[in-house]
Design a protein around this motif. Structure first.
Motif, PDB file in Angstrom:
ATOM      1  N   SER A   1       0.844  -1.200   0.000  1.00  0.00           N
ATOM      2  CA  SER A   1       0.000   0.000   0.000  1.00  0.00           C
ATOM      3  C   SER A   1       0.875   1.245   0.000  1.00  0.00           C
ATOM      4  O   SER A   1       2.053   1.203   0.398  1.00  0.00           O
ATOM      5  CB  SER A   1      -0.907   0.014   1.226  1.00  0.00           C
ATOM      6  OG  SER A   1      -0.140   0.217   2.412  1.00  0.00           O
ATOM      7  N   ASP A   2       0.313   2.361  -0.425  1.00  0.00           N
ATOM      8  CA  ASP A   2       1.092   3.606  -0.469  1.00  0.00           C
ATOM      9  C   ASP A   2       1.632   3.953   0.914  1.00  0.00           C
ATOM     10  O   ASP A   2       2.775   4.402   1.055  1.00  0.00           O
ATOM     11  CB  ASP A   2       0.222   4.755  -0.995  1.00  0.00           C
ATOM     12  CG  ASP A   2      -0.087   4.629  -2.477  1.00  0.00           C
ATOM     13  OD1 ASP A   2       0.575   3.817  -3.151  1.00  0.00           O
ATOM     14  OD2 ASP A   2      -0.995   5.340  -2.957  1.00  0.00           O
ATOM     15  N   GLY A   3       0.821   3.734   1.968  1.00  0.00           N
ATOM     16  CA  GLY A   3       1.262   4.053   3.316  1.00  0.00           C
ATOM     17  C   GLY A   3       2.406   3.169   3.779  1.00  0.00           C
ATOM     18  O   GLY A   3       3.354   3.642   4.420  1.00  0.00           O
ATOM     19  N   ALA A   4       2.335   1.869   3.473  1.00  0.00           N
ATOM     20  CA  ALA A   4       3.400   0.951   3.863  1.00  0.00           C
ATOM     21  C   ALA A   4       4.699   1.287   3.137  1.00  0.00           C
ATOM     22  O   ALA A   4       5.783   1.295   3.743  1.00  0.00           O
ATOM     23  CB  ALA A   4       2.981  -0.488   3.578  1.00  0.00           C
ATOM     24  N   VAL A   5       4.593   1.577   1.857  1.00  0.00           N
ATOM     25  CA  VAL A   5       5.780   1.938   1.076  1.00  0.00           C
ATOM     26  C   VAL A   5       6.388   3.233   1.615  1.00  0.00           C
ATOM     27  O   VAL A   5       7.607   3.341   1.793  1.00  0.00           O
ATOM     28  CB  VAL A   5       5.416   2.076  -0.415  1.00  0.00           C
ATOM     29  CG1 VAL A   5       6.583   2.672  -1.203  1.00  0.00           C
ATOM     30  CG2 VAL A   5       5.020   0.717  -0.992  1.00  0.00           C
ATOM     31  N   ALA A   6       5.543   4.210   1.911  1.00  0.00           N
ATOM     32  CA  ALA A   6       6.043   5.484   2.438  1.00  0.00           C
ATOM     33  C   ALA A   6       6.732   5.296   3.783  1.00  0.00           C
ATOM     34  O   ALA A   6       7.752   5.937   4.076  1.00  0.00           O
ATOM     35  CB  ALA A   6       4.893   6.480   2.564  1.00  0.00           C
ATOM     36  N   ALA A   7       6.197   4.404   4.609  1.00  0.00           N
ATOM     37  CA  ALA A   7       6.790   4.164   5.927  1.00  0.00           C
ATOM     38  C   ALA A   7       8.186   3.573   5.802  1.00  0.00           C
ATOM     39  O   ALA A   7       9.131   4.027   6.464  1.00  0.00           O
ATOM     40  CB  ALA A   7       5.887   3.235   6.730  1.00  0.00           C
ATOM     41  N   VAL A   8       8.325   2.553   4.965  1.00  0.00           N
ATOM     42  CA  VAL A   8       9.627   1.909   4.803  1.00  0.00           C
ATOM     43  C   VAL A   8      10.625   2.887   4.186  1.00  0.00           C
ATOM     44  O   VAL A   8      11.780   2.986   4.629  1.00  0.00           O
ATOM     45  CB  VAL A   8       9.497   0.633   3.956  1.00  0.00           C
ATOM     46  CG1 VAL A   8      10.876   0.075   3.607  1.00  0.00           C
ATOM     47  CG2 VAL A   8       8.673  -0.411   4.712  1.00  0.00           C
ATOM     48  N   LYS A   9      10.183   3.637   3.188  1.00  0.00           N
ATOM     49  CA  LYS A   9      11.096   4.594   2.552  1.00  0.00           C
ATOM     50  C   LYS A   9      11.526   5.669   3.540  1.00  0.00           C
ATOM     51  O   LYS A   9      12.702   6.074   3.581  1.00  0.00           O
ATOM     52  CB  LYS A   9      10.455   5.227   1.323  1.00  0.00           C
ATOM     53  CG  LYS A   9      11.445   6.079   0.510  1.00  0.00           C
ATOM     54  CD  LYS A   9      10.853   6.540  -0.808  1.00  0.00           C
ATOM     55  CE  LYS A   9      11.931   7.206  -1.676  1.00  0.00           C
ATOM     56  NZ  LYS A   9      12.565   8.366  -1.034  1.00  0.00           N
ATOM     57  N   GLN A  10      10.613   6.156   4.368  1.00  0.00           N
ATOM     58  CA  GLN A  10      10.969   7.179   5.349  1.00  0.00           C
ATOM     59  C   GLN A  10      12.048   6.672   6.296  1.00  0.00           C
ATOM     60  O   GLN A  10      12.994   7.411   6.620  1.00  0.00           O
ATOM     61  CB  GLN A  10       9.740   7.605   6.153  1.00  0.00           C
ATOM     62  CG  GLN A  10      10.049   8.683   7.192  1.00  0.00           C
ATOM     63  CD  GLN A  10       8.829   9.095   7.997  1.00  0.00           C
ATOM     64  OE1 GLN A  10       7.697   8.777   7.644  1.00  0.00           O
ATOM     65  NE2 GLN A  10       9.059   9.801   9.095  1.00  0.00           N
ATOM     66  N   TYR A  11      11.918   5.434   6.722  1.00  0.00           N
ATOM     67  CA  TYR A  11      12.893   4.884   7.661  1.00  0.00           C
ATOM     68  C   TYR A  11      14.256   4.722   6.993  1.00  0.00           C
ATOM     69  O   TYR A  11      15.280   5.169   7.521  1.00  0.00           O
ATOM     70  CB  TYR A  11      12.385   3.551   8.195  1.00  0.00           C
ATOM     71  CG  TYR A  11      13.222   2.959   9.307  1.00  0.00           C
ATOM     72  CD1 TYR A  11      13.619   3.734  10.391  1.00  0.00           C
ATOM     73  CD2 TYR A  11      13.597   1.619   9.279  1.00  0.00           C
ATOM     74  CE1 TYR A  11      14.380   3.185  11.424  1.00  0.00           C
ATOM     75  CE2 TYR A  11      14.351   1.064  10.308  1.00  0.00           C
ATOM     76  CZ  TYR A  11      14.737   1.853  11.375  1.00  0.00           C
ATOM     77  OH  TYR A  11      15.487   1.314  12.386  1.00  0.00           O
ATOM     78  N   VAL A  12      14.290   4.104   5.815  1.00  0.00           N
ATOM     79  CA  VAL A  12      15.564   3.877   5.128  1.00  0.00           C
ATOM     80  C   VAL A  12      16.182   5.193   4.676  1.00  0.00           C
ATOM     81  O   VAL A  12      17.414   5.338   4.623  1.00  0.00           O
ATOM     82  CB  VAL A  12      15.369   2.904   3.955  1.00  0.00           C
ATOM     83  CG1 VAL A  12      16.674   2.693   3.194  1.00  0.00           C
ATOM     84  CG2 VAL A  12      14.843   1.560   4.453  1.00  0.00           C
ATOM     85  N   ASP A  13      15.354   6.184   4.378  1.00  0.00           N
ATOM     86  CA  ASP A  13      15.863   7.481   3.939  1.00  0.00           C
ATOM     87  C   ASP A  13      16.649   8.226   5.008  1.00  0.00           C
ATOM     88  O   ASP A  13      17.382   9.170   4.705  1.00  0.00           O
ATOM     89  CB  ASP A  13      14.722   8.381   3.437  1.00  0.00           C
ATOM     90  CG  ASP A  13      14.435   8.199   1.959  1.00  0.00           C
ATOM     91  OD1 ASP A  13      15.244   7.532   1.271  1.00  0.00           O
ATOM     92  OD2 ASP A  13      13.410   8.725   1.479  1.00  0.00           O
ATOM     93  N   LEU A  14      16.523   7.821   6.266  1.00  0.00           N
ATOM     94  CA  LEU A  14      17.390   8.417   7.286  1.00  0.00           C
ATOM     95  C   LEU A  14      18.850   8.206   6.903  1.00  0.00           C
ATOM     96  O   LEU A  14      19.707   9.057   7.177  1.00  0.00           O
ATOM     97  CB  LEU A  14      17.105   7.809   8.656  1.00  0.00           C
ATOM     98  CG  LEU A  14      15.719   8.080   9.250  1.00  0.00           C
ATOM     99  CD1 LEU A  14      15.528   7.277  10.537  1.00  0.00           C
ATOM    100  CD2 LEU A  14      15.504   9.568   9.507  1.00  0.00           C
ATOM    101  N   MET A  15      19.125   7.083   6.256  1.00  0.00           N
ATOM    102  CA  MET A  15      20.462   6.820   5.725  1.00  0.00           C
ATOM    103  C   MET A  15      20.582   7.220   4.266  1.00  0.00           C
ATOM    104  O   MET A  15      21.517   7.921   3.871  1.00  0.00           O
ATOM    105  CB  MET A  15      20.809   5.339   5.868  1.00  0.00           C
ATOM    106  CG  MET A  15      22.187   4.949   5.326  1.00  0.00           C
ATOM    107  SD  MET A  15      22.471   3.143   5.355  1.00  0.00           S
ATOM    108  CE  MET A  15      22.517   2.838   7.115  1.00  0.00           C
TER     109      MET A  15
END
Length: 438
Positions: A233-247
Motif C-alpha cells: 500500500s502507499d502508506g506501507a511503502v512510504a513508511a519503509v522509505k521514510q525509515y531507510v531514507d534516514l540513511m
C-alpha cells in the motif's frame, strides 16, 4: 517484544506445526496435566545485557518459588536469535518446556499452532484474575475473539533517547518532537565522523517495530482487516522509505548501521558516536555500555506533527514479553502456580525494576519505583500512543520477510545504490509473495 532477531527459518509453514502439535504429547488424554512432577522447565528470554545477567536476576527468584511451593524450576535463558525457532521446534515435536517467555508480537502466530495453553476464565482465575492486567498489554496476547495464548509479564515501549553531551556540543536545546525536527537536528549532529541516529539494519524485528510505527503514522497496517498481507500500500511503502531514507537520503545514519544486529547501535550511542536511538528499557542496556543516567535524556518518539496520540499519532508498538504454558505440560497445576508467582505484585516489582521494564499488572505499576521521569514517558506512551502489532497467525512470517526487505534496502543505501519509491515497493512485493495465500 524486545530486541528480537528471528531467523528466516523461523517462518516455517504453520500448518505443519499445527499438525504436529496436535499429535505431540505425553499429557493425560484430558489435557489436565496436573500430576506428579515437582520440577518445571522454564525457557526465559534474554532481557538483560547478556545471558549471565538474566541468570543472576532470575535464579534467586526461582529458588524462592521452590522454597514456597516445593517445585524446582530448571531455567534456560535463550537468546532472541534462537528463541522463535526453538519454540516452533518444540511445538512441532510436542516436547517443549512447561513454561516459556514469548515476544508478545508472536502471540497470535504461536496461538495458531495449538501448542499453548489457552487462558480461559478458569485459568485466569487461578492466577488472580484477568482484570489485574492493563488493557494495552492484554491486547498483545493473541487473536481477537479467542482466549489469550499467554499472559503479560514485562511491558515496554519505544522512546527517543538522546546523548546530552552531543546535543550540547551541537547547540541543540531540546530533543526533536517531529520527524522534520529530527532531520534538521540530525544535519547539525552528523559531522566529524559522528551520526545523528543509530539504527540496526540487520535486526529484522527492530526493522519491523520501526516501520510498523511509521506505517501507522502513514495510515497503513500491513494487513487488511480480514488478515491478508498488504505490504505494498502507499502508506506501507512510504513508511519503509521514510525509515531507510534516514540513511539513503538524509545521511544522518552511518552506512555501517546497515549491518548492525541486536544492541550494536548502543555502543556508538554510549561512546558519543551517535546522538540518538529509538529504544526500549534503557536503564539496564545503557548501563551495560558504561553510561550514567545523567548522560542521556528521553523524550517521546517523533510523530509527523503535533503531539503523540492515536491514529497517525501512534509513536510506539506495544512492546513486551508474555508468559505462556505449553498445553501438554505434565504439571499444569505447578505451571499455573509459577505464572501466578511471576505475575504477583512482589515479583512484578522486582523483575521489572531489574530489567528497566514496566509491570503490566496494574497494582504493581503504581509502585513508586516506576515513577522515574524516564519510566513515566514509557508508561504514558503505552497508555496513550502505542499500538499492538497485527495479532494474526502470520505475524512471525511478517517480521521475517518484511524485516529482511528493510535490511536489503539499508544495504542498498549503504552501498550508494538509489532507494526509490519503486525499489521499496518492489522489495515489499517480493516479501508479500512469500506470505501464505488466503
Amino acid at each position: 517484544m524486545r530486541r528480537i532477531r528471528a531467523a528466516a527459518a523461523g517462518a516455517v509453514t504453520l500448518s505443519l506445526v499445527l499438525t504436529a502439535a496436535a499429535c505431540g504429547g505425553g499429557s493425560p488424554a484430558d489435557g489436565s496435566g496436573s500430576g506428579g512432577g515437582k520440577t518445571l522447565t522454564y525457557w526465559a528470554s534474554n532481557q538483560g545485557a547478556n545471558l549471565e545477567v538474566d541468570k543472576k536476576v532470575l535464579r534467586p527468584e526461582l529458588d524462592r518459588f521452590e522454597k514456597e511451593t516445593g517445585i524446582k524450576v530448571e531455567l534456560e535463558v535463550i537468546p532472541w536469535s534462537d528463541l522463535l525457532n526453538r519454540i516452533l521446534t518444540a511445538a512441532t515435536s510436542g516436547q517443549g518446556p512447561d513454561v516459556l517467555n514469548i515476544g508478545n508480537t508472536w502471540s497470535a502466530s504461536l496461538q495458531s499452532t495449538g501448542a499453548l495453553l489457552p487462558w480461559d476464565a478458569k485459568n485466569f482465575e487461578a492466577i488472580g484474575g484477568k482484570d489485574r492486567f492493563v488493557d494495552s498489554a492484554l491486547g498483545s496476547t493473541g487473536a481477537a475473539g479467542q482466549d489469550p495464548a499467554a499472559v503479560p509479564l514485562y511491558s515496554m515501549a519505544y522512546a527517543l533517547y538522546y546523548n546530552k553531551k552531543m546535543f550540547r556540543d551541537a547547540g541543540i536545546a531540546k530533543p526533536p518532537a517531529t520527524w522534520d525536527e529530527l532531520i534538521a537536528d540530525g544535519k547539525k549532529l552528523s559531522k566529524d565522523g559522528k551520526s545523528a541516529i543509530g539504527v540496526e539494519g540487520g535486526n529484522l524485528a527492530n526493522n519491523i517495530h520501526q516501520v510498523f510505527v511509521l506505517g501507522k503514522q502513514h495510515g497503513a497496517d500491513f494487513f487488511t482487516p480480514d488478515g491478508k498481507a498488504d505490504f505494498t500500500s502507499d502508506g506501507a511503502v512510504a513508511a519503509v522509505k521514510q525509515y531507510v531514507d534516514l540513511m539513503a537520503a538524509h545521511r544522518i545514519v552511518a552506512p555501517g548501521n546497515a549491518e548492525y544486529a541486536q544492541n550494536q547501535s548502543l555502543a556508538d550511542f554510549a561512546k558519543d558516536r551517535t546522538a540518538m536511538v529509538l529504544w526500549q528499557t534503557p536503564g539496564t542496556t545503557f548501563a551495560a555500555q558504561g553510561m550514567d543516567p545523567d548522560e542521556w535524556g528521553v523524550a517521546p518518539a517523533p510523530v509527523a506533527s503535533g503531539a503523540p496520540g492515536q491514529g497517525t499519532g501512534i509513536n510506539s508498538m506495544v512492546a513486551g514479553i508474555n508468559l505462556a504454558v505449553f498445553k501438554n505440560t505434565k504439571n499444569r497445576e505447578g505451571a499455573l502456580k509459577f505464572v501466578k508467582f511471576m505475575t504477583g505484585d512482589a515479583e512484578q516489582k522486582k523483575l521489572n525494576q531489574a530489567y528497566g521494564s514496566i509491570p503490566p499488572v496494574k497494582s504493581a505499576q503504581q509502585d513508586p519505583a516506576f515513577a522515574d521521569p524516564a519510566v513515566t514517558v514509557l508508561k504514558q506512551t503505552l497508555a496513550t500512543s502505542a499500538a499492538a502489532l497485527p495479532q494474526v497467525p502470520e505475524e512471525s512470517q511478517f517480521e521475517t520477510v518484511v524485516g529482511t526487505a528493510v535490511k536489503k534496502l539499508f544495504a542498498d543505501a549503504a552501498a550508494g545504490r538509489p532507494v526509490t519509491t519503486e525499489s521499496v515497493r518492489a522489495e515489499l512485493d517480493k516479501a508479500q509473495q512469500q506470505m501464505p495465500k488466503k
